[in-house]
Design a protein around this motif. Structure first.
Motif, PDB file in Angstrom:
ATOM      1  N   ALA A 272      85.649 -32.587  47.025  1.00 41.87           N
ATOM      2  CA  ALA A 272      84.798 -31.318  47.487  1.00 41.87           C
ATOM      3  C   ALA A 272      84.736 -30.296  46.260  1.00 41.87           C
ATOM      4  O   ALA A 272      84.921 -28.984  47.010  1.00 41.87           O
ATOM      5  CB  ALA A 272      85.204 -31.069  48.791  1.00 41.87           C
ATOM      6  N   ALA A 273      84.877 -30.503  45.349  1.00 39.94           N
ATOM      7  CA  ALA A 273      84.605 -29.365  44.249  1.00 39.94           C
ATOM      8  C   ALA A 273      83.512 -29.070  43.536  1.00 39.94           C
ATOM      9  O   ALA A 273      82.989 -29.984  42.747  1.00 39.94           O
ATOM     10  CB  ALA A 273      85.846 -29.905  43.213  1.00 39.94           C
ATOM     11  N   GLY A 274      83.092 -27.966  43.669  1.00 34.98           N
ATOM     12  CA  GLY A 274      81.791 -27.583  43.000  1.00 34.98           C
ATOM     13  C   GLY A 274      80.461 -28.093  43.504  1.00 34.98           C
ATOM     14  O   GLY A 274      80.424 -28.896  44.077  1.00 34.98           O
ATOM     15  N   VAL A 275      79.221 -27.523  43.020  1.00 31.70           N
ATOM     16  CA  VAL A 275      77.990 -27.947  43.520  1.00 31.70           C
ATOM     17  C   VAL A 275      77.067 -28.129  42.341  1.00 31.70           C
ATOM     18  O   VAL A 275      77.347 -27.142  41.301  1.00 31.70           O
ATOM     19  CB  VAL A 275      77.367 -26.861  44.480  1.00 31.70           C
ATOM     20  N   ARG A 276      76.292 -28.856  42.216  1.00 34.35           N
ATOM     21  CA  ARG A 276      75.222 -28.914  41.037  1.00 34.35           C
ATOM     22  C   ARG A 276      73.941 -29.758  41.619  1.00 34.35           C
ATOM     23  O   ARG A 276      73.988 -30.193  42.885  1.00 34.35           O
ATOM     24  CB  ARG A 276      75.833 -29.837  40.120  1.00 34.35           C
ATOM     25  N   ALA A 277      72.886 -29.606  41.141  1.00 35.41           N
ATOM     26  CA  ALA A 277      71.759 -30.035  41.523  1.00 35.41           C
ATOM     27  C   ALA A 277      71.494 -31.445  40.943  1.00 35.41           C
ATOM     28  O   ALA A 277      72.386 -31.911  40.144  1.00 35.41           O
ATOM     29  CB  ALA A 277      70.376 -29.319  40.875  1.00 35.41           C
ATOM     30  N   PRO A 278      70.848 -32.316  41.838  1.00 31.40           N
ATOM     31  CA  PRO A 278      70.795 -33.867  41.344  1.00 31.40           C
ATOM     32  C   PRO A 278      70.279 -34.141  39.995  1.00 31.40           C
ATOM     33  O   PRO A 278      69.468 -33.290  39.408  1.00 31.40           O
ATOM     34  CB  PRO A 278      69.828 -34.414  42.534  1.00 31.40           C
ATOM     35  N   ASP A 279      70.990 -35.173  39.112  1.00 27.92           N
ATOM     36  CA  ASP A 279      70.564 -35.409  38.010  1.00 27.92           C
ATOM     37  C   ASP A 279      69.049 -35.519  37.895  1.00 27.92           C
ATOM     38  O   ASP A 279      68.684 -35.214  36.581  1.00 27.92           O
ATOM     39  CB  ASP A 279      71.283 -36.578  37.496  1.00 27.92           C
ATOM     40  N   ILE A 280      68.479 -36.269  38.641  1.00 23.12           N
ATOM     41  CA  ILE A 280      66.877 -36.530  38.656  1.00 23.12           C
ATOM     42  C   ILE A 280      66.081 -35.331  38.207  1.00 23.12           C
ATOM     43  O   ILE A 280      65.126 -35.232  37.703  1.00 23.12           O
ATOM     44  CB  ILE A 280      66.491 -37.135  39.731  1.00 23.12           C
ATOM     45  N   VAL A 281      66.539 -33.943  38.416  1.00 27.90           N
ATOM     46  CA  VAL A 281      65.812 -32.675  38.201  1.00 27.90           C
ATOM     47  C   VAL A 281      65.541 -32.754  36.848  1.00 27.90           C
ATOM     48  O   VAL A 281      64.489 -32.033  36.448  1.00 27.90           O
ATOM     49  CB  VAL A 281      66.712 -31.580  38.681  1.00 27.90           C
ATOM     50  N   ASN A 282      66.431 -33.084  35.915  1.00 27.44           N
ATOM     51  CA  ASN A 282      66.259 -32.905  34.325  1.00 27.44           C
ATOM     52  C   ASN A 282      65.231 -33.921  34.000  1.00 27.44           C
ATOM     53  O   ASN A 282      64.742 -33.859  32.737  1.00 27.44           O
ATOM     54  CB  ASN A 282      67.650 -33.497  33.931  1.00 27.44           C
ATOM     55  N   ASP A 283      64.605 -34.778  34.688  1.00 31.83           N
ATOM     56  CA  ASP A 283      63.380 -35.792  34.377  1.00 31.83           C
ATOM     57  C   ASP A 283      62.009 -35.115  34.832  1.00 31.83           C
ATOM     58  O   ASP A 283      61.076 -35.574  34.540  1.00 31.83           O
ATOM     59  CB  ASP A 283      63.495 -36.854  35.037  1.00 31.83           C
ATOM     60  N   GLY A 312      67.198 -22.536  47.566  1.00 28.86           N
ATOM     61  CA  GLY A 312      68.636 -23.052  48.142  1.00 28.86           C
ATOM     62  C   GLY A 312      69.405 -23.573  46.711  1.00 28.86           C
ATOM     63  O   GLY A 312      69.572 -23.009  45.736  1.00 28.86           O
ATOM     64  N   ASP A 313      70.238 -24.466  47.047  1.00 32.90           N
ATOM     65  CA  ASP A 313      71.322 -24.909  46.185  1.00 32.90           C
ATOM     66  C   ASP A 313      70.761 -25.295  44.926  1.00 32.90           C
ATOM     67  O   ASP A 313      71.602 -25.403  43.889  1.00 32.90           O
ATOM     68  CB  ASP A 313      72.152 -26.064  46.737  1.00 32.90           C
ATOM     69  N   CYS A 314      69.347 -25.795  44.599  1.00 31.83           N
ATOM     70  CA  CYS A 314      68.765 -26.699  43.321  1.00 31.83           C
ATOM     71  C   CYS A 314      68.178 -25.373  42.596  1.00 31.83           C
ATOM     72  O   CYS A 314      68.045 -25.803  41.529  1.00 31.83           O
ATOM     73  CB  CYS A 314      67.895 -27.407  43.776  1.00 31.83           C
TER      74      CYS A 314
END
Length: 431
Positions: A272-283, A312-314
């Motif tokens: 439960a360490a840290g938050v990032r956006a899903p990898d697919i965003v980079n596509d 939001g988070d993304c």
């Protein structure tokens, strides 16, 4: 011709925005508002640690997207965003398949005039080897339910072993000293303390070990240091071992390898360490930060295309030259509210207003034992909250989310229903 407003992601921000726009523009047919989510139901994400521990039955709190859309004037589509075509203003949704892999709905293309990405975030593993293979995450209801199922199996196994006279303990390690890690640790302690009521009389807090590992020097860096120390002291009094300033460098099966000291053995490991956006965003051809968050301007428009928004988070929205809006439910709520008002202002031929993040403070629940936090009245004045008052304030955050979705009257009815359910339902979900 109606404007096509497409919102992808039915989390706190996305669902609130779809609800408000549907009531204002959808019902009057000024715009067609469409909400897309990969799930059929919504659960407020800050409740996931309660689902994981068994403190909350998710079926009692889920909101059906189709029911909400019928009441509030927007359309709901079940689907997963696969790609974004900025030139043609279309998005591609992946095919929907059943649990046997059979195609239920073919891949679809959807046009938009205004696209709003509210796809949320996932837990960041920081490239640590073994995290994905040997850890549980709490990013979705499905993951929380999966952890809860395995936790129940461990409860049964250890309780039986202790009953047979074996010196057995159940050990659990949580990586991440933010709100999710701290709240989960307290909820798990509370869950084990209730087991004897439901027939698991051998497994108690003496046979349950929880270790909370944080890479930084203290827990909950968003809280004042005094409150952070108070939380650490409270967790320690509950039997939680808190390890600070010691990053995890590798996760093996039932083992955390630390930067310093002996490895930690655990039957269950939660990351439960840290938050990032899903990898697919980079596509999708959008400008992003290193954590995959989509960069937006002060009107929440992406830097790559003014017809595409993110919240939001993304979303990576700057507060100033050095700080970004934190990935919290209150941030998503504020962004949704500002974006809703700006879209309505455009229909009224008024210019949009800049989004200004307002720090309202932070609140952390320690299950039924306590709650702590701080309420920000201004940039220079922070009011600390502890105990009952903090617990009421913490509970009010969810009620405010319900108010946006249902209005004041239904929110009070839901509050009453929740009180009745607590009176007649078991205090711990054991199925």
């Amino acid at each position: 011709m109606q404007e096509q407003i497409v919102i992808v992601g039915g989390g706190a921000g996305g669902l609130e925005l779809a609800t408000m726009l549907g009531r204002k523009l959808g019902r009057s047919e000024q715009a067609k508002v469409t909400l897309i989510d990969r799930n059929s139901t919504h659960l407020w994400k800050p409740l996931l640690h309660e689902v994981a521990s068994g403190a909350l039955d998710s079926r009692m709190e889920e909101l059906d997207y189709r029911g909400q859309s019928a009441r509030c004037g927007f359309e709901f589509l079940l689907g997963t965003l696969e790609s974004v075509d900025k030139d043609n203003k279309t998005i591609q949704l992946a095919a929907i398949r059943d649990d046997r892999g059979k195609e239920v709905v073919a891949a679809r293309s959807l046009s938009y005039d205004r696209l709003i990405l509210a796809i949320g975030g996932v837990t960041a593993d920081f490239g640590t080897p073994g995290v994905t293979d040997h850890s549980y995450f709490l990013d979705s209801l499905r993951q929380a339910d999966r952890f809860h199922e395995h936790l129940l199996n461990e409860f049964l196994r250890v309780n039986k072993s202790i009953g047979e006279g074996n010196a057995t303990k159940l050990s659990l390690a949580i990586v991440g000293g933010g709100a999710t890690g701290v709240e989960l640790a307290a909820e798990l302690i509370h869950s084990v303390s209730l087991l004897s009521i439901y027939g698991l009389s051998h497994l108690d807090r003496k046979h349950f070990e929880v270790c909370l590992v944080e890479a930084k020097q203290r827990l909950l860096p968003e809280l004042p240091e005094r409150l952070s120390k108070l939380v650490e002291k409270k967790l320690s009094s509950l039997g939680v071992e808190v390890m600070l300033n010691n990053p995890v460098i590798e996760v093996k099966e039932n083992t955390l390898v630390l930067g310093e000291g002996e490895p930690i053995q655990a039957d269950l490991i939660v990351w439960a360490a840290g938050v990032r956006a899903p990898d697919i965003v980079n596509d999708w051809g959008l400008e992003t930060r290193k954590n995959n968050q989509i960069k937006v301007n002060q009107y929440l428009q992406t830097l790559s295309d003014e017809a595409i928004y993110a919240l939001g988070d993304c979303a990576a929205c700057p507060i100033d030259d050095a700080r970004w809006v934190p990935p919290r439910a209150q941030s998503a709520h504020q962004m949704a509210k500002r974006l809703y008002r700006n879209i309505v202002r455009e229909y009224q031929l008024k210019p949009p207003k800049r989004f200004v993040y307002k720090e309202r403070g932070s609140l952390v629940s320690l299950s039924r034992y306590s709650a702590v936090g701080n309420f920000m009245q201004s940039k220079s004045l922070s009011v600390p909250l502890e105990g009952t008052l903090a617990r009421w304030a913490y509970a009010s955050l969810y009620r405010l989310h319900q108010r946006v979705l249902h209005g004041w009257w239904k929110m009070f009815l839901l509050l009453l229903v929740d009180k009745l359910k607590r009176a007649v339902k078991p205090r711990l979900k054991l199925h």
